[in-house]
Every structure is written in C-alpha cells, then in structure tokens.
Design an enzyme around this catalytic site. Structure first.
Site, PDB file in Angstrom:
ATOM      1  N   SER A  41       0.834  -1.195   0.000  1.00  0.00           N
ATOM      2  CA  SER A  41       0.000   0.000   0.000  1.00  0.00           C
ATOM      3  C   SER A  41       0.876   1.257   0.000  1.00  0.00           C
ATOM      4  CB  SER A  41      -0.974  -0.045   1.187  1.00  0.00           C
ATOM      5  OG  SER A  41      -1.995   0.913   1.051  1.00  0.00           O
ATOM      6  N   ASP A 164      -5.696  -3.042  -3.068  1.00  0.00           N
ATOM      7  CA  ASP A 164      -4.680  -2.675  -2.076  1.00  0.00           C
ATOM      8  C   ASP A 164      -4.010  -3.889  -1.427  1.00  0.00           C
ATOM      9  OD1 ASP A 164      -3.738  -1.844   0.719  1.00  0.00           O
ATOM     10  OD2 ASP A 164      -4.275   0.093  -0.150  1.00  0.00           O
TER      11      ASP A 164
END
Length: 283
Positions: A41, A164
């Site tokens: 991320s 993500d």
C-alpha cells in the site's frame, strides 16, 4: 532466495504513511542501509523511493509529502468525487495523480532497474490471493498495491485486477524472511501500537473488525520468528493514542509534517539505544 541480509518492511496506512518518512530519515542518519525493500500500500509508494535512491530517499519523500501536498493525490471537490463515483460505480478518485507523481519523481521504469531489490504486494481479485511484484513495470505495480477499495479503482495488469496490498499483507515481515533477511526494520504507521478494545459505539464495530483482519497475520509472523532473526518495529511516537474516527479522513493531510517529525524523533531515539550501531549524527 537472494543474498539480502537487512530488509526494510514498509506497511500500509494511507496518509499515516508520513510516519515512515520520519523513520527513513532516522535510519539514514544511523547509517543503516537496506539490502531489500518490501512494501504494501502506501509502504509500496514510500518503498519505491528508497529502492530507487536509498541515500536520498528520506529527503525526496519529505519533499513529496510536504511540499507537493500528500493529499493532492485525492484532489477534487465533494461534487467531483460524487461524479466519479456515479460514473464508475466503484470509486471516488482515479489513479492519474498518483501515477503522475511516481513517474515524475522516480527515474526507473522497471522494478529490476531500481538500485535495491524491491518487492510490493497487491490483492488479486480474480484469484483472491496475494500477488508479489518483483519485476516488470514499476508504476502499475505500486498503483495496484495502493488501490484502496472504494477510494481508488482496481488496477488492471494483464487480464487480472488488483486491490490494495493491505488486504492480504498489512506488514509483510514474512516475505522479507523468505528472501533471506535476518535483520528487519519495520516501518509502520502506528496502528499496531494502539491496543484494541471491544467496540462500544456502532461506528467502532467496523473499525475494530478491520483492525483484527489487518493485524492478525503480522502478529502470527512476529510470534514465529526464527531464532537468528532480529526485527525492529520502529516507533511513531504516538504513544498508542487512539485515532478514533480521524482514521477515516483519508484526505486529511494536516498532520503530515507533525507525523514525520514525531516519528523521526521517536525512531532516532530508539536506534540510538541499539548496540553496535553508530550514534545518529543529527541533521
């Protein structure tokens, strides 16, 4: 397996990733250099800078986060976000601004062209599994790792789509160990420092459930560390204070500079107490 001995593992957490910039500054001053970068991320975003230029990454990132305005990747009025959601049906922002920042600030086009080996992870939608990117185009891999569901669109790479990386690995220490690292510095955003308690308000239920999902794999990996591995979880300096509803304000960049400086001070102090390390020289 490669010959990596020291790894930096950078976790996810949106704009709270500014803490990692302060930690990187402290590591640089302490003369600690990575043989491997592992990111997920926002940690993939920060980690790409370190892998590209480990000597100057902290300064480059500080400029990117402070002067360029970290919240700018989520630019747009309320009406524009609603319009994007209506058109897409799935997300509030495009990845265009994030891609522009990466292309402008990182000279390498491909992961294998970076100065330090770099691994980042994303969640494969079709396969419902983690996908590690270690070669190939850099920007799509980082975008995939940063694609927060509902905020950014899933990123298409080939015939598959990705969300993500924090969905599958919030702080991927295990990956670094499998790649041969025996000393690991964990750069994190502060969530694991905050104790979890049972929810007492309706809005807390989802947040607590999400945190359990985020943390359990990291906790398992930390509990099963081999005896010849040392892991340093660098502190943010937040003293375990709860963020409450503020963690939902994903566009609020008002504390970026404070978080950088606080994490720098806390991590510098932590590193100064480690044996066999040179004392930080200061800025």
């Amino acid at each position: 397996m490669n010959d990596a001995k020291t790894a930096f593992v950078l976790g996810g957490g949106g704009l709270l990733g500014a803490h990692e910039v302060g930690m990187l500054r402290a590591l640089t001053e302490a003369g600690i250099r990575p043989d491997l970068i592992v990111g997920t991320s926002v940690g993939a975003f920060n980690g790409a800078f370190v892998a590209a230029d480990p000597e100057n990454a902290a300064d480059l990132l500080a400029e990117a986060w402070q002067r360029e305005g970290a919240g700018s990747v989520f630019a747009g009025s309320f009406l524009s976000r609603v319009s994007t959601l209506i058109r897409s049906g799935t997300h509030l922002h495009s990845t265009e601004l994030l891609a522009t920042a990466l292309n402008a600030l990182i000279p390498a086009d491909r992961i294998e062209d970076l100065a330090v080996p770099f691994h980042c992870v994303a969640a494969n939608i079709e396969r419902a599994e983690a996908r590690w990117f270690t070669r190939g185009p850099l920007v799509p891999a980082v975008l995939a790792s940063c694609a927060v569901p509902g905020v950014l669109p899933p990123v298409r790479i080939g015939d598959e789509h990705f969300y993500d990386g924090g969905l599958v690995h919030s702080i991927p220490v295990g990956r670094a160990l499998r790649e041969g690292a025996r000393t690991v510095y964990v750069l994190q955003v502060g969530r694991v420092e905050k104790p979890l308690t049972a929810p007492t308000r309706p809005w807390q239920v989802g947040l607590v459930a999400f945190e359990i999902a985020r943390r359990h794999r990291f906790a398992e990996e930390m509990a099963e560390l081999p005896g010849d591995v040392t892991v340093h979880v660098l502190p943010t300096g937040s003293n375990g204070q709860s963020a409450g509803l503020s963690q939902l304000r994903y566009r609020d960049a008002s504390r970026v500079e404070v978080n950088i400086e606080r994490a720098y001070a806390a991590s510098r102090a932590y590193l100064s107490e480690l044996p066999d390390l040179p004392k930080p020289s200061g800025r």
